[in-house]
Every structure is written in structure tokens, then in C-alpha cells.
Scaffold this motif. Sequence first.
Motif, PDB file in Angstrom:
ATOM      1  N   MET A  53      51.451  33.988  36.249  1.00  0.00           N
ATOM      2  CA  MET A  53      50.157  33.658  36.366  1.00  0.00           C
ATOM      3  C   MET A  53      49.298  33.256  35.088  1.00  0.00           C
ATOM      4  SD  MET A  53      47.550  35.937  38.606  1.00  0.00           S
ATOM      5  CE  MET A  53      48.521  37.197  38.535  1.00  0.00           C
ATOM      6  N   GLY A  54      48.094  32.626  35.166  1.00  0.00           N
ATOM      7  CA  GLY A  54      47.563  32.164  33.830  1.00  0.00           C
ATOM      8  C   GLY A  54      46.627  33.167  33.418  1.00  0.00           C
ATOM      9  N   PHE A  55      45.930  33.102  32.315  1.00  0.00           N
ATOM     10  CA  PHE A  55      45.148  33.955  31.913  1.00  0.00           C
ATOM     11  C   PHE A  55      43.759  33.968  32.559  1.00  0.00           C
ATOM     12  CE2 PHE A  55      42.125  34.959  28.175  1.00  0.00           C
ATOM     13  CZ  PHE A  55      42.879  36.069  27.612  1.00  0.00           C
ATOM     14  N   ASP A  56      43.315  32.851  32.854  1.00  0.00           N
ATOM     15  CA  ASP A  56      42.080  32.916  33.704  1.00  0.00           C
ATOM     16  C   ASP A  56      41.882  33.809  34.923  1.00  0.00           C
ATOM     17  OD1 ASP A  56      41.041  31.456  31.589  1.00  0.00           O
ATOM     18  OD2 ASP A  56      40.712  29.455  32.770  1.00  0.00           O
ATOM     19  N   GLN A  57      43.132  33.483  35.590  1.00  0.00           N
ATOM     20  CA  GLN A  57      43.228  33.999  37.093  1.00  0.00           C
ATOM     21  C   GLN A  57      43.435  35.446  36.697  1.00  0.00           C
ATOM     22  OE1 GLN A  57      46.449  31.379  38.036  1.00  0.00           O
ATOM     23  NE2 GLN A  57      45.093  30.239  39.488  1.00  0.00           N
ATOM     24  N   GLN A  58      44.213  35.877  35.838  1.00  0.00           N
ATOM     25  CA  GLN A  58      44.489  37.353  35.460  1.00  0.00           C
ATOM     26  C   GLN A  58      42.960  38.041  35.510  1.00  0.00           C
ATOM     27  OE1 GLN A  58      47.157  37.783  32.513  1.00  0.00           O
ATOM     28  NE2 GLN A  58      48.938  36.797  33.664  1.00  0.00           N
ATOM     29  N   LEU A  59      42.217  37.349  34.370  1.00  0.00           N
ATOM     30  CA  LEU A  59      40.823  37.762  34.354  1.00  0.00           C
ATOM     31  C   LEU A  59      40.137  37.800  35.480  1.00  0.00           C
ATOM     32  CD1 LEU A  59      39.965  38.502  31.359  1.00  0.00           C
ATOM     33  CD2 LEU A  59      38.789  36.685  31.358  1.00  0.00           C
ATOM     34  N   MET A  60      40.052  37.021  36.086  1.00  0.00           N
ATOM     35  CA  MET A  60      39.386  36.773  37.286  1.00  0.00           C
ATOM     36  C   MET A  60      39.716  37.805  38.339  1.00  0.00           C
ATOM     37  SD  MET A  60      37.067  35.300  39.160  1.00  0.00           S
ATOM     38  CE  MET A  60      36.401  34.011  38.648  1.00  0.00           C
ATOM     39  N   GLU A  61      41.020  37.940  38.492  1.00  0.00           N
ATOM     40  CA  GLU A  61      41.396  39.319  39.353  1.00  0.00           C
ATOM     41  C   GLU A  61      40.818  40.607  38.909  1.00  0.00           C
ATOM     42  OE1 GLU A  61      45.205  40.100  40.445  1.00  0.00           O
ATOM     43  OE2 GLU A  61      45.847  38.099  41.245  1.00  0.00           O
ATOM     44  N   ARG A  62      40.925  40.623  37.421  1.00  0.00           N
ATOM     45  CA  ARG A  62      40.695  41.944  37.155  1.00  0.00           C
ATOM     46  C   ARG A  62      39.076  42.176  37.209  1.00  0.00           C
ATOM     47  NH1 ARG A  62      41.157  44.577  31.189  1.00  0.00           N
ATOM     48  NH2 ARG A  62      43.078  45.254  32.189  1.00  0.00           N
ATOM     49  N   PHE A  63      38.207  41.233  37.021  1.00  0.00           N
ATOM     50  CA  PHE A  63      36.744  41.153  37.255  1.00  0.00           C
ATOM     51  C   PHE A  63      36.446  41.472  38.814  1.00  0.00           C
ATOM     52  CE2 PHE A  63      33.268  38.485  39.148  1.00  0.00           C
ATOM     53  CZ  PHE A  63      32.319  39.250  38.666  1.00  0.00           C
ATOM     54  N   GLN A  64      37.361  40.804  39.619  1.00  0.00           N
ATOM     55  CA  GLN A  64      36.874  40.875  41.177  1.00  0.00           C
ATOM     56  C   GLN A  64      37.235  42.308  41.501  1.00  0.00           C
ATOM     57  OE1 GLN A  64      39.005  37.337  42.572  1.00  0.00           O
ATOM     58  NE2 GLN A  64      36.928  36.339  43.040  1.00  0.00           N
ATOM     59  N   LEU A  65      38.161  42.993  41.029  1.00  0.00           N
ATOM     60  CA  LEU A  65      38.645  44.285  41.427  1.00  0.00           C
ATOM     61  C   LEU A  65      37.732  45.234  41.038  1.00  0.00           C
ATOM     62  CD1 LEU A  65      41.123  46.415  41.997  1.00  0.00           C
ATOM     63  CD2 LEU A  65      41.579  46.231  39.464  1.00  0.00           C
ATOM     64  N   LEU A  66      36.989  45.016  39.623  1.00  0.00           N
ATOM     65  CA  LEU A  66      36.181  46.167  39.175  1.00  0.00           C
ATOM     66  C   LEU A  66      34.711  45.908  39.755  1.00  0.00           C
ATOM     67  CD1 LEU A  66      37.078  45.958  35.530  1.00  0.00           C
ATOM     68  CD2 LEU A  66      37.748  47.707  37.038  1.00  0.00           C
ATOM     69  N   LEU A  67      34.340  44.513  40.190  1.00  0.00           N
ATOM     70  CA  LEU A  67      33.020  44.422  40.362  1.00  0.00           C
ATOM     71  C   LEU A  67      32.503  45.298  41.651  1.00  0.00           C
ATOM     72  CD1 LEU A  67      30.513  42.732  39.839  1.00  0.00           C
ATOM     73  CD2 LEU A  67      30.874  40.849  41.440  1.00  0.00           C
ATOM     74  N   PRO A  68      33.309  45.333  42.711  1.00  0.00           N
ATOM     75  CA  PRO A  68      32.754  46.320  43.703  1.00  0.00           C
ATOM     76  C   PRO A  68      32.614  47.557  43.191  1.00  0.00           C
ATOM     77  CG  PRO A  68      34.748  45.093  44.326  1.00  0.00           C
ATOM     78  CD  PRO A  68      34.563  44.630  43.166  1.00  0.00           C
ATOM     79  N   TYR A  69      33.351  48.080  42.448  1.00  0.00           N
ATOM     80  CA  TYR A  69      33.259  49.575  42.072  1.00  0.00           C
ATOM     81  C   TYR A  69      32.118  49.632  41.180  1.00  0.00           C
ATOM     82  CZ  TYR A  69      38.258  49.932  43.226  1.00  0.00           C
ATOM     83  OH  TYR A  69      39.690  50.144  43.728  1.00  0.00           O
ATOM     84  N   VAL A  70      31.802  48.874  40.168  1.00  0.00           N
ATOM     85  CA  VAL A  70      30.676  48.734  39.323  1.00  0.00           C
ATOM     86  C   VAL A  70      29.191  48.741  40.146  1.00  0.00           C
ATOM     87  CG1 VAL A  70      29.390  47.595  37.739  1.00  0.00           C
ATOM     88  CG2 VAL A  70      31.879  47.821  37.200  1.00  0.00           C
ATOM     89  N   LEU A  71      29.436  48.003  41.300  1.00  0.00           N
ATOM     90  CA  LEU A  71      28.330  47.502  42.116  1.00  0.00           C
ATOM     91  C   LEU A  71      28.008  48.564  43.206  1.00  0.00           C
ATOM     92  CD1 LEU A  71      28.124  43.760  42.480  1.00  0.00           C
ATOM     93  CD2 LEU A  71      26.887  45.152  41.005  1.00  0.00           C
ATOM     94  N   GLU A  72      28.875  49.311  43.531  1.00  0.00           N
ATOM     95  CA  GLU A  72      29.140  50.510  44.533  1.00  0.00           C
ATOM     96  C   GLU A  72      27.760  51.086  44.612  1.00  0.00           C
ATOM     97  OE1 GLU A  72      32.447  53.304  46.227  1.00  0.00           O
ATOM     98  OE2 GLU A  72      31.841  53.537  43.896  1.00  0.00           O
TER      99      GLU A  72
END
Length: 687
Positions: free
Chosen positions: A1-20
Amino acid sequence: MGFDQQLMERFQLLLPYVLELEGGQVYIQEYPNLKDNSRLNQDQYNEWLNKKQQKNQNNSKYQIRDVSLITKEDIQEYYYDIFLQHKCDKIVDLGTCYQYFDMVINIGPQNAALIMQKACNSSLDGVLNKNTISIVNNMEQNKLQKSIIEARKKQFQKFCDVKVFCKKFERDFNNRINKIQERILKGFQNIDKTKSGSNNQQEVAIKNIQNKEMKSKLIQPKVNQSQKSPMSQKQVIDKLQQNQIEKIQKDMNIQIFNKIKGVNKVTSQFILDKSENIHLSDLATVLSVYNDPNLDDQYKGICFSLDPIVLPNQEEFKQQEKVCWPDKFVNRNIIQDTEFAQILFEADYLLKLMSLGVQDDGKTPFVYPKELSDKGLKSCIAFGKGQFTRLFYRFWLVPESCIYKLEDNKYILNDLKIMCQARQIERVNSQLKDKDAQDINDISYQFAQKISELYDELSKHYPIFKRLQQLFKAVALGKWMYQNKVKVDYQKLQAQIIKVKNQQKLIPILKFEQNGDEVKIPVNFTQAEKIQKAKDYLIEKGHATTQNLIDQVVQQIPDLKGYQIQKQMFYTMGGIDPNCQNMIEQKIMKEKEVEKGNEDEEIEIPFFPCIKCKECQRMVEKQLINLDQNKCSIHNDFTCFLCLELVTNEDKEPRCCVINKFKYIFHKECSEEYETILNKKKDLIDF
Ligand SMILES: [Zn+2]
Ligand SMILES: [Zn+2]
């Protein structure tokens, strides 16, 4: 998997936790368990949109909208910008990244940076600068995360001392801190893929699919799979179904990857068409030729022909060979087992049948689609009313012209026209030259013209000709990518090439046979044949083979042995040369683009090289790889202290500063911005 996608995955994982605990309407719809205690701030959103709009002029996408009406994707886009702007992507550890991102959203980037700097004992300036990031990534992460919590608590206390109203947020604050601690303690195993750097082909997925996948992951957080108990039957079934889904997704990916129409050099992404266009596998084949480390530049070109095998003392050709270049040049298997070569062969074979007017037995007439024969399509011989003067003609399929567009480093192939050439070998100054026949009375010229004229219609009846056009485009795009140094990983290319195994290299030759009475030739016995025949006769009858008896029998044998039917043969040769000699740049009409307003979809190049930084094992950022750097933005000596982008020759008046005994480089603007921050910081710190 490419760099961008890994980053996007990480972001998408964290965003709901942060916005919770931040809330926001759309997230409440998407994640019904979240509390509605705050929402995206309209003013901040407007400000962000304004900036976007300035950056992307002519883009109607960024118009001011009511935050309560924007979609989940809009919200993600907004927060992803924040995530990148404040360098959350540079923090290697997921837990630490989560803590920092949470603070950026909760208490603002400056406070977040101060806490990070307090926690890692680096000098306090209120920006997550190059130095701080480097220290953060090098620390023992558990210890660091504890220190971050401590510093955050202290800072909150300080706020409460200064502004009494802060006290009423104490419960929320403690709640937030507890959740973070709990999540880091239990949460992230098996979810984060950022560190593994896996390049599995199956993981190459398009954003949309991944977003969908992520959504399901976010709704149902993955359970800890480290438990060693045996799988229950249900788990097995679930797992099987999961595999099924992955397989379907892989198929979907393949379709998506068959819609390439160009490349964006800056983002290193493919630009997608709405419908089928260049296939990833074809492009990978082309690029594997251009990027072959063991191939001389002079051989870097693809070509195909079906060549007759010439044997001594042979009256007619029996076999032909599939010849691929550059394979033939270097006597090595480069493209010959690929789907690409298979398509070249099939298209060439079909053209040969059509030019001969017979099927592969040499006799059964080839039936042209009625629509096309009505428009004058017939065999090459038929153009000459059944007479032909030469043993063979040579036909080549080549690109006639290709129209492309180049704008803001986006290279897009539009139309590619194919033509058929009739070529003749001519002797020019004692050298054999392959020349395009231009004699309008020549039947081969007439046939070739007809094919060129009807090519688009032929493609509708014979899809292989459509595929051939896609191949030609793949060659044009691959060549441009190579010449413009779009980075690719040779090994990863190989993984994307579709192979066709066990192909025969030699196949029976295609020919047109004509035989009839007018070519009957009488054949007589020779004297030796007569004697042999007489001997055989005598032996068969039980007589002695004396000279006398032989002479008697010989006299009775008639002269005429029989008739030899002279067959007349006609072959076609030639092949396919996908290299376009006539690239035409299309003028860009700005206004029209604005009117359209819809952006082209882009996807990551699956064979973009992943380079790990020698200092930290982090992946080197794409834009740095493009600039031939092999150290990440944190460890690269030429990246800016503040923004971590490379300072290049094009940047005017870069500045150098010594900070904590180390020399750092700044963009001019970044150095000014940093000075402003330093001048402002005084009233912020001290907790
Ligand atoms: Zn590094
Ligand atoms: Zn900078």
C-alpha cells in the motif's frame, strides 16, 4: 500500500476519536453514539474555504456553505488539511500522533506544540518544528505519552488559574484525558498499518473503496486478534466471507485501474477517465521496458511482428514466429509472456487474415461484417481483381497521431488514431529500407487505406482493435512518464503485469492458396524412375530382374507420370509498431474547464517507489522522492525547519539559522512566519 493511503487510513482512524467529544452534525449521523456538544465552527470553516478558493482558482467546489449542511466527506477534507498542515503525518507512533492531533483540534496547534515540547524537553517555541519532531520520534513512546498527559493537565490547571470560567470544563477535560489514555492502552493494535510498509498488490485500492472499508472499520472497531484460541466455525465462515469480499474488491480495483488517461507528475497519481481507457497492466509492461535496468536505451521500444521461418531448400513457408521487441534484440524474455504481447499478436493475426481474405486453413473465405464490406472492406487481393504480382505484402498497424494535453504537470492523453501502412522493402544505396508504400494503384496501399479509414468501425466489431488502441496509448503515456522521470519501482511494476503463460512461439503460417486447371503442369517419368518401377513390378510378380526383362517392361511404361498442380501462394507479413511519431499538443481552453467544474479523479500510482529513510525507517515523502531525496523530511538537511518541505533552487532567498547549535534552513516566508511566532509566544507559555 502506498504512502498516501496509509496516511489517509491513519487519519480516518483517528478522526472520529478526536471528534468524539467535539461533535458536529454530520458525524452524529454517521456515528450515532457520539454526543452533540459542539460542532464545526462556521467562521473557521469559511476561512478555510476562502484559502482553498484562492489556491484553486476557477474551482466552483469551494463555495461558502452552511456547516450544518456539508457532507461527511467535506468534513474529512477540512480536518485532513489540518492534520497535514500541523504535521501530524510526521509523527511515527500512532498513539503519540493521536494525542497530538487531539490537542491540535481541542486546544489549538500552538498549545499542542508547546505541550509536545514540554513533554520531550525541547526548546519551547510553540511550533512542531523539525527539531521537535525528530526528538518526539526518537523518544521512548510510552514515557513520552505519559509526559504529554502530565503536561496537558498542568496546562489546563494554568488555564483555570488564569481564567476562572475554564474550571467548568474540568469534568469534560478529565473525561477526554481518560478516554485517550484508555484507547492508547488497549486500542490500536492490529489497526494501524503505517509501520508495516507492506506493498501487497491486493492492498492497492482506490480511495472510495477504502473509505467504505474504513467506515465499516470505524463503526465496528476491530477486536484484538492476538488471542490464540482456535477459531470457531462462525469465525471461519466470517473469514471466508471476508476473503470473498476482498476478492470482489480486487476485481473492482482492476476495473478502476483500467481507466487511466494520464498522470499528475506533482502528486504522482494517475488521472482517471470516466470509462475504460489505458489498462494498468499494459502501462506497467511499457514502463518495465523503459525502466529495465539491464536494457540499453537504444533497445527501449516495443514492437511486434509475425515473421516467416525461412529454411533452406524449402519451396514454401510453413511456420511463422511471434517476434517481440525488445526481447529479440537482447535474446531475453521481456514482454513476450505478457497480456500486452498477446494483444499485439491477436490484433496482428486478425489483420493478416483480413488482408488475405481467408481463414487460417488458407482456403475458407474470411467473412467481413456486412456493414464493413458494404463500405468497401475486402482482402488485399480482391483490390486487384484476383491477380497478384508479388509473393507477399507487408502491413503494419501504427499510431497515426496522438493528441495530448499538458497542464500544471498533468499529462493527459486524449485521442489516438491508428492507421495501417503498407510497406515495401526498397534498396536505397545498397541498404535495405522499409518504406511506406504511397503508390495509389498498388493493391497493398489500397487495402491499408481502407483499414485506416474503417479502423474505428472495425474496433466495434473486433474488440481486440480497441484494446490495441489502449496499448498504443499506454506506450505513449509510459514513454512520457519515463522521459519526465516519474518515479516507479521496477519490482512493483512486475507485480502489476498480467502474464499469459504457455504461449506457442511458432505457429503455422497464414497464406492464401490459389489452385486451378490453368496451372496444371504435366510431369514425366525419368529414365531412372522407369527402371526402378520395372524392377519393383518384376519382383512383385516373382520374375528374375534381368536386364532383358527390365528393358521390356520399361518400354511399356508411358512417359506421363501425372500432373503437378501448381499452387500459388500469397502471404502477408508486417506487424505492429506502437510508437507514436506524431504527438500533437492540444491547446488548453481555460474557460471551458471552468464551466465543467468537475475535477478528474486521481489515484495513487501503485508502483510508486517506497523508500525508507535511512535515519528513522519512516517512509520518505513522495514529493521528496520525486526530487531524488532519500531521507525523510525530518532528517533531510535541505528541508525547511518550519514547514518541512524541501528548500530548492527555485525558492528565493532561503535563510539559514543556528538553533540549539544546529544549522537549519528556512524558506524566506517560513523564516518570517517563525519570527512572528517567536515574538508572540511570550504570553502563552509557562505552565
Ligand atoms: Zn527520517
Ligand atoms: Zn518552509
